[in-house]
Design a protein around this motif. Structure first.
Motif, PDB file in Angstrom:
ATOM      1  N   PHE A  83       0.813  -1.209   0.000  1.00 42.58           N
ATOM      2  CA  PHE A  83       0.000   0.000   0.000  1.00 42.58           C
ATOM      3  C   PHE A  83       0.854   1.271   0.000  1.00 42.58           C
ATOM      4  O   PHE A  83       0.634   2.190  -0.788  1.00 42.58           O
ATOM      5  N   LEU A  84       1.838   1.337   0.894  1.00 39.24           N
ATOM      6  CA  LEU A  84       2.653   2.546   1.021  1.00 39.24           C
ATOM      7  C   LEU A  84       3.469   2.798  -0.237  1.00 39.24           C
ATOM      8  O   LEU A  84       3.576   3.940  -0.705  1.00 39.24           O
ATOM      9  N   VAL A  85       4.052   1.729  -0.794  1.00 42.46           N
ATOM     10  CA  VAL A  85       4.858   1.870  -2.009  1.00 42.46           C
ATOM     11  C   VAL A  85       3.989   2.348  -3.164  1.00 42.46           C
ATOM     12  O   VAL A  85       4.392   3.202  -3.964  1.00 42.46           O
ATOM     13  N   ASP A  86       2.795   1.811  -3.269  1.00 45.44           N
ATOM     14  CA  ASP A  86       1.899   2.186  -4.359  1.00 45.44           C
ATOM     15  C   ASP A  86       1.601   3.685  -4.332  1.00 45.44           C
ATOM     16  O   ASP A  86       1.645   4.364  -5.354  1.00 45.44           O
ATOM     17  N   HIS A  87       1.308   4.213  -3.152  1.00 46.45           N
ATOM     18  CA  HIS A  87       1.002   5.646  -3.053  1.00 46.45           C
ATOM     19  C   HIS A  87       2.250   6.497  -3.279  1.00 46.45           C
ATOM     20  O   HIS A  87       2.165   7.560  -3.907  1.00 46.45           O
ATOM     21  N   LEU A  89       4.322  10.216   1.735  1.00 47.78           N
ATOM     22  CA  LEU A  89       4.898   8.880   1.645  1.00 47.78           C
ATOM     23  C   LEU A  89       6.095   8.860   0.707  1.00 47.78           C
ATOM     24  O   LEU A  89       7.069   8.141   0.940  1.00 47.78           O
ATOM     25  N   TRP A  90       6.021   9.659  -0.350  1.00 40.79           N
ATOM     26  CA  TRP A  90       7.133   9.738  -1.306  1.00 40.79           C
ATOM     27  C   TRP A  90       8.414  10.222  -0.613  1.00 40.79           C
ATOM     28  O   TRP A  90       9.512   9.795  -0.965  1.00 40.79           O
ATOM     29  N   LEU A  91       8.292  11.087   0.392  1.00 42.73           N
ATOM     30  CA  LEU A  91       9.469  11.556   1.124  1.00 42.73           C
ATOM     31  C   LEU A  91      10.228  10.401   1.754  1.00 42.73           C
ATOM     32  O   LEU A  91      11.449  10.455   1.901  1.00 42.73           O
ATOM     33  N   GLY A  92       9.503   9.372   2.119  1.00 39.65           N
ATOM     34  CA  GLY A  92      10.162   8.216   2.734  1.00 39.65           C
ATOM     35  C   GLY A  92      10.499   7.121   1.759  1.00 39.65           C
ATOM     36  O   GLY A  92      10.870   6.009   2.168  1.00 39.65           O
ATOM     37  N   SER A  93      10.406   7.391   0.453  1.00 41.57           N
ATOM     38  CA  SER A  93      10.610   6.347  -0.554  1.00 41.57           C
ATOM     39  C   SER A  93      11.985   5.666  -0.485  1.00 41.57           C
ATOM     40  O   SER A  93      12.079   4.470  -0.797  1.00 41.57           O
ATOM     41  N   PRO A  94      13.071   6.363  -0.086  1.00 41.75           N
ATOM     42  CA  PRO A  94      14.348   5.646   0.011  1.00 41.75           C
ATOM     43  C   PRO A  94      14.358   4.539   1.047  1.00 41.75           C
ATOM     44  O   PRO A  94      15.265   3.692   1.046  1.00 41.75           O
ATOM     45  N   TYR A  95      13.372   4.523   1.938  1.00 36.58           N
ATOM     46  CA  TYR A  95      13.376   3.551   3.026  1.00 36.58           C
ATOM     47  C   TYR A  95      12.232   2.544   2.931  1.00 36.58           C
ATOM     48  O   TYR A  95      12.077   1.693   3.797  1.00 36.58           O
ATOM     49  N   ARG A 112      -3.402  13.592  -2.664  1.00 39.58           N
ATOM     50  CA  ARG A 112      -2.141  13.970  -3.294  1.00 39.58           C
ATOM     51  C   ARG A 112      -1.095  14.362  -2.253  1.00 39.58           C
ATOM     52  O   ARG A 112       0.096  14.025  -2.383  1.00 39.58           O
ATOM     53  N   VAL A 113      -1.514  15.043  -1.212  1.00 37.85           N
ATOM     54  CA  VAL A 113      -0.587  15.396  -0.133  1.00 37.85           C
ATOM     55  C   VAL A 113      -0.115  14.143   0.586  1.00 37.85           C
ATOM     56  O   VAL A 113       1.083  13.984   0.899  1.00 37.85           O
ATOM     57  N   PHE A 114      -1.044  13.224   0.842  1.00 39.53           N
ATOM     58  CA  PHE A 114      -0.695  11.960   1.501  1.00 39.53           C
ATOM     59  C   PHE A 114       0.341  11.200   0.674  1.00 39.53           C
ATOM     60  O   PHE A 114       1.327  10.688   1.219  1.00 39.53           O
ATOM     61  N   ASP A 115       0.134  11.142  -0.639  1.00 40.28           N
ATOM     62  CA  ASP A 115       1.079  10.449  -1.517  1.00 40.28           C
ATOM     63  C   ASP A 115       2.462  11.094  -1.452  1.00 40.28           C
ATOM     64  O   ASP A 115       3.489  10.398  -1.411  1.00 40.28           O
ATOM     65  N   ARG A 116       2.502  12.426  -1.464  1.00 40.29           N
ATOM     66  CA  ARG A 116       3.794  13.107  -1.432  1.00 40.29           C
ATOM     67  C   ARG A 116       4.510  12.912  -0.098  1.00 40.29           C
ATOM     68  O   ARG A 116       5.742  12.809  -0.057  1.00 40.29           O
ATOM     69  N   GLU A 140      -3.648  14.479 -16.101  1.00 45.98           N
ATOM     70  CA  GLU A 140      -4.996  14.940 -15.781  1.00 45.98           C
ATOM     71  C   GLU A 140      -5.625  14.093 -14.689  1.00 45.98           C
ATOM     72  O   GLU A 140      -6.231  14.625 -13.745  1.00 45.98           O
ATOM     73  N   THR A 141      -5.501  12.771 -14.798  1.00 48.04           N
ATOM     74  CA  THR A 141      -6.095  11.898 -13.784  1.00 48.04           C
ATOM     75  C   THR A 141      -5.374  12.042 -12.442  1.00 48.04           C
ATOM     76  O   THR A 141      -6.002  11.963 -11.383  1.00 48.04           O
ATOM     77  N   LEU A 142      -4.050  12.234 -12.485  1.00 47.96           N
ATOM     78  CA  LEU A 142      -3.307  12.428 -11.237  1.00 47.96           C
ATOM     79  C   LEU A 142      -3.745  13.707 -10.540  1.00 47.96           C
ATOM     80  O   LEU A 142      -3.964  13.728  -9.322  1.00 47.96           O
ATOM     81  N   ASN A 143      -3.886  14.786 -11.305  1.00 48.13           N
ATOM     82  CA  ASN A 143      -4.247  16.075 -10.707  1.00 48.13           C
ATOM     83  C   ASN A 143      -5.716  16.145 -10.299  1.00 48.13           C
ATOM     84  O   ASN A 143      -6.089  17.004  -9.494  1.00 48.13           O
ATOM     85  N   ALA A 144      -6.530  15.238 -10.852  1.00 45.19           N
ATOM     86  CA  ALA A 144      -7.958  15.241 -10.521  1.00 45.19           C
ATOM     87  C   ALA A 144      -8.250  14.565  -9.183  1.00 45.19           C
ATOM     88  O   ALA A 144      -9.359  14.681  -8.662  1.00 45.19           O
ATOM     89  N   ARG A 145      -7.279  13.880  -8.626  1.00 47.94           N
ATOM     90  CA  ARG A 145      -7.504  13.226  -7.339  1.00 47.94           C
ATOM     91  C   ARG A 145      -7.660  14.274  -6.237  1.00 47.94           C
ATOM     92  O   ARG A 145      -7.133  15.380  -6.348  1.00 47.94           O
ATOM     93  N   PRO A 146      -8.361  13.954  -5.161  1.00 50.23           N
ATOM     94  CA  PRO A 146      -8.535  14.911  -4.068  1.00 50.23           C
ATOM     95  C   PRO A 146      -7.194  15.411  -3.541  1.00 50.23           C
ATOM     96  O   PRO A 146      -6.210  14.658  -3.477  1.00 50.23           O
ATOM     97  N   PHE A 147      -7.145  16.679  -3.165  1.00 51.32           N
ATOM     98  CA  PHE A 147      -5.907  17.302  -2.712  1.00 51.32           C
ATOM     99  C   PHE A 147      -5.320  16.568  -1.506  1.00 51.32           C
ATOM    100  O   PHE A 147      -4.093  16.399  -1.397  1.00 51.32           O
ATOM    101  N   VAL A 148      -6.176  16.099  -0.616  1.00 54.57           N
ATOM    102  CA  VAL A 148      -5.704  15.396   0.585  1.00 54.57           C
ATOM    103  C   VAL A 148      -4.956  14.120   0.189  1.00 54.57           C
ATOM    104  O   VAL A 148      -3.911  13.784   0.772  1.00 54.57           O
TER     105      VAL A 148
END
Length: 484
Positions: free
Chosen positions: A373-377, A477-483, A471-475, A461-469
């Motif tokens: 789940f975390l990797v996917d986001h 998680l992305w901060l921790g992607s090296p781990y 997108r923030v959650f995904d980003r 377009e589909t990525l930006n159409a997702r709810p802002f919350v």
């Protein structure tokens, strides 16, 4: 004395923590090759000298220092090696062009093992196909079996392997099994008891388990999947040993993966990788006697050129990353990538998107539904970095596919155990194969094309159409992607 310590204990702790941080900071700046890693660790130890130094001592220091077994193999005469390389480069230049001769040179300089001719490689497209072939080879073994894997589950498929390995031991075959100390705990209880009851000699990579982990080493794992039988045939790829990849035991919704059966000179190199790992874990050198590698005559027809590419946080650090970035630079028509986890670093993405800017068609295929789940986001948050620069991203439907496949220009392929994330590119011990062969690359191309045919495109377009919350959650998680 004790009274002095008691009255100044806070000062002493401060001095101790500052001393620990100073030692850790000096070690980081003198040993880290990536400035971001060095800066990050220095920041951690400055902000929290005592705790930061402890964390760095546990997770930041690479303690893997391994002696190679290359000296065990008979040395090849320099003149003979030079003649072979000249002939091979002439063949590559005539058949594939100078750019792939240059890619061979890159591989020679960053990998420890050569590109060899006279190999065969067969694609095993499902878990059932791979497990049947692997157990069949073990059942036919006469001298030796060497198996290294990340996950060896205590389930129905694991039981099949235990039975084959145990029967081989009863026939007098010398058997060694190496399982990663983290991967072996994917099933509880582990498979170790059954293997030992079958008299199979088994060991753990970075063992000495405490609560399932060996803390100083838990981040450095063998993710390799290698099976060598009688020194004549090898199996490698992305397939772990677990029933989730078998339709026979998991049903029609079983996950998918791709494995490979190989013969020829590359078997000796795959054996050397697994034997190095066994020596590191068990302090036993596998040489002579049952461990002799066969030197079979090359098959007729066009030679299949294969290189075993070993990567790990030791002398082979980032070998896969360097080779892949070089391959992107020689691509002219197409780069097709299939990976369950696509979270590469900025350098990798820059090399890939630079190829896209040159007009190379780039397709990246990932599962529609991921098992992590975390990797996917986290990787969803990164898709925009490639979509903005002429790359296509696809999420393929159907069962989760764990395959790690790449094809370039329909002639060069890269397959094996490496995911395209920080763990596989920098932390794990991985084994892949570089294959220069039109027929094999076409088969990998077709495998990826089949996934694209049942995939949905990912667009900005589909990525930006997702709810802002989201997108923030995904980003975050992305901060921790090296781990991850």
């Amino acid at each position: 004395m004790l009274d002095a310590i008691a009255s100044h204990w806070s000062t002493l702790i401060l001095i101790l923590s500052l001393a620990m941080a100073a030692v850790g900071i000096v070690h980081a700046i003198m040993t880290k090759e990536d400035v971001r890693a060095a800066t990050g660790w220095v920041g951690v130890m400055l902000l929290s000298p005592f705790l930061g130094a402890i964390i760095y001592a546990i997770a930041g220091i690479n303690r893997i220092r391994r002696a190679t077994i290359s000296a065990m193999r008979p040395p090849e005469a320099a003149a003979a090696r030079h003649d072979r390389d000249v002939a091979l480069e002439a063949l590559i230049n005539a058949e594939y062009g100078q750019r792939f001769t240059g890619l061979k040179t890159l591989g020679d300089r960053v990998a420890r093992r050569p590109l060899t001719s006279g190999n065969t490689i067969a694609v095993l497209k499902t878990g059932d196909e791979a497990y049947t072939a692997m157990c069949g080879a073990i059942d036919a073994a006469q001298r030796s079996v060497l198996l290294e894997t990340y996950i060896f589950d205590n389930d129905a498929v694991g039981a099949l392997f235990v039975q084959s390995l145990g029967n081989a031991v009863k026939r007098g075959v010398t058997v060694r099994v190496l399982i990663d100390a983290v991967g072996v705990r994917y099933s509880v209880p582990s498979i170790l008891k059954q293997l030992r009851e079958a008299d199979v000699t088994v060991d753990l990579f970075n063992g000495n388990i405490v609560m399932g982990l060996r803390l100083p080493y838990a981040n450095l794992r063998t993710h390799r999947k290698i099976l060598i039988v009688d020194g004549a045939v090898a199996f490698t790829g992305g397939m772990n040993i677990r029933k989730g990849f078998s339709a026979e035991f998991a049903g029609s919704d079983s996950s998918r993966d791709t494995h490979f059966e190989v013969t020829g000179p590359v078997v000796a190199d795959l054996f050397s990788v697994a034997a190095e790992d066994w020596r590191f874990a068990a302090n036993e050198a596998l040489k002579d006697g049952p461990w002799q590698v066969e030197r079979a005559a090359p098959p007729p027809g066009q030679p299949v050129l294969v290189r075993a590419v070993a990567t790990g946080p030791d002398a082979s650090n980032e070998t896969n990353l360097k080779l892949l970035m070089g391959a992107f630079s020689v691509a002219r028509k197409s780069i097709r990538i299939m990976s369950p986890y696509f979270l590469p670093d900025r350098e990798f993405i820059s090399a890939l998107t630079t190829a896209g800017r040159r007009g190379v068609e780039i397709d990246i295929v990932v599962p529609a539904v991921n098992n992590l789940f975390l990797v996917d986001h986290a990787m969803t948050a990164q898709f925009d970095q490639v979509l903005k620069h002429y790359c296509r991203v696809w999420r393929h439907e159907g069962s989760f596919d764990h395959s790690k496949l790449m094809a370039i220009d329909g002639v060069w392929a890269y397959v094996g155990s490496s995911n395209l994330d920080a763990r596989s590119l920098r932390l794990n011990f991985e084994i892949d194969m570089e294959v220069l062969d039109k027929n094999f690359a076409a088969e990998i191309d077709a495998r990826i094309a089949a996934a694209i045919s049942i995939a949905q495109p990912v667009t900005l377009e589909t990525l930006n159409a997702r709810p802002f919350v989201i997108r923030v959650f995904d980003r975050l998680l992305w901060l921790g992607s090296p781990y991850l």
